[in-house]
Design an enzyme around this catalytic site. Structure first.
Site, short mmCIF file in Angstrom:
data_model
loop_
_atom_site.label_atom_id
_atom_site.label_comp_id
_atom_site.label_asym_id
_atom_site.label_seq_id
_atom_site.Cartn_x
_atom_site.Cartn_y
_atom_site.Cartn_z
N GLY A 81 -1.91 7.05 -2.61
CA GLY A 81 -3.19 6.92 -1.94
C GLY A 81 -3.95 5.66 -2.28
CG ASN A 82 -5.40 2.65 -5.06
OD1 ASN A 82 -5.87 1.81 -4.29
ND2 ASN A 82 -5.84 2.81 -6.30
CG HIS A 86 -1.84 1.21 1.23
ND1 HIS A 86 -3.10 1.17 0.68
CD2 HIS A 86 -1.66 2.48 1.69
CE1 HIS A 86 -3.67 2.36 0.82
NE2 HIS A 86 -2.81 3.17 1.42
CB CYS A 87 2.09 3.39 -2.62
SG CYS A 87 3.14 4.84 -2.88
N PRO A 88 1.23 5.13 0.34
CG PRO A 88 2.48 6.05 2.08
CD PRO A 88 2.34 4.81 1.25
#
Length: 328
Positions: free
Chosen positions: A176-177, A171-173
């Site tokens: 955002g997804n 999950h890559c902040p």
């Protein structure tokens, strides 16, 4: 009144444009990332590029705009598409997966059957064949108590998005997804284009400062900074951003060459020995073949069908089972 499936999507994803776009929960960081790139790019094109276009070449801003457009396209595409969400089981399907039996009610559905009941196993073992069918390895499918499904191979449940993701990478902040099977190629494209863009901006901002210093031999560095302060600011930001983004791009390049995901690399899912029982069945036979399969193979369709219409009765049933959602 017609309703669509995205309105009763069971998870923490957020939707806009009538369900056409979907993002993860951390939408604020995604917007911040877009804003940061746009603002710095505006300063670069507005304050640095006009000088370079005259004293170096008009191609400098042209190539800069191209790299900026590629970076933004890949970023927005990564952050606003279905990463590969595996649909949850609801209703009767969830009951069967949870209990392992279909005869869970007696007396016309008035009372649960509990006598002699044994909870089903929460793991299944399947054999995954390699692309040539020459060998296979056993993989354990774990039961997801949230989604009430046995997760497919390479899938994992993201606690932030509250959904199981096919070929889950991480999950890559910043986007955002989640990064999964459907948006991994765009995530990699974002890393590659941003690496080039940050290096490009750093090089030409430094060139801008150097050219200004050579216009007058008596001009010291402080005078140059006062004349073009934003070139120095962009150079510093690009320098630190460049190394982190290039490092990430190199890391994911090595993962693609090895036909692995970040999640599999962290968990050491596959060994490197040719005769190891942990050999990777997803390896297509070489670095180039793995790169071609990961980045150029046909994009799988979304399993959600989130814009499908629901009847009023189905909408109320879904709403009762999973709750309702609203757009942002």
């Amino acid at each position: 009144m017609a309703h669509r499936k995205w309105e009763v999507f069971p998870g923490k994803m957020r939707f806009c444009c009538g369900g056409r776009l979907m993002c993860g929960k951390s939408i604020g960081v995604f917007v911040f990332c877009i804003g940061l790139i746009v603002i710095l790019s505006g300063l670069f094109f507005g304050l640095t590029c006009p000088y370079l276009a005259v004293h170096v070449s008009p191609a400098v801003p042209v190539f800069g705009v191209l790299l900026f457009a590629l970076s933004m396209m890949f970023l927005i595409r990564t952050g606003t598409m279905d990463p590969g969400v595996v649909p949850r089981a609801i209703g009767a399907e969830a009951t069967v997966n949870e209990t392992g039996r279909t005869d869970t009610m007696d007396n016309g559905g008035s009372r649960p059957v509990t006598e002699g009941y044994t909870p089903p196993a929460r793991m299944k073992t399947v054999t995954v064949q390699n692309f040539m069918g020459t060998f296979g390895i056993e993989r354990t499918l774990k039961y997801c108590f949230t989604c009430k499904i046995f997760r497919p191979p390479r899938s994992s449940h993201c606690s932030i998005c509250d959904a199981c993701i096919d070929s889950f990478d991480h999950h890559c902040p910043w986007v955002g997804n989640c990064v999964g099977r459907r948006n991994y190629r765009y995530f990699y494209g974002f890393l590659a284009s941003l690496s080039l863009y940050s290096t490009y901006a750093l090089a030409f901002c430094i060139l801008h400062l150097v050219l200004l210093s050579k216009e007058d031999e008596n001009r010291d560095f402080s005078d140059v900074i006062r004349k073009a302060p934003m070139s120095l600011v962009i150079s510093i930001i690009s320098f630190f951003a460049m190394w982190s983004v290039i490092g990430m791009c190199g890391y994911h390049t090595s993962l693609i060459y090895g036909a692995k995901t970040t999640n599999e690399e962290i968990k050491v899912s596959f060994g490197s020995s040719q005769h190891s029982k942990y050999n990777n069945p997803y390896d297509m036979g070489g670095c180039v073949a793995n790169m071609k399969y990961t980045l150029c193979s046909p994009l799988p369709k979304s399993l959600l069908d989130r814009r499908a219409l629901l009847s009023e009765a189905d909408f109320e049933a879904f709403k009762t089972a999973v709750g309702s959602r609203r757009a942002f």
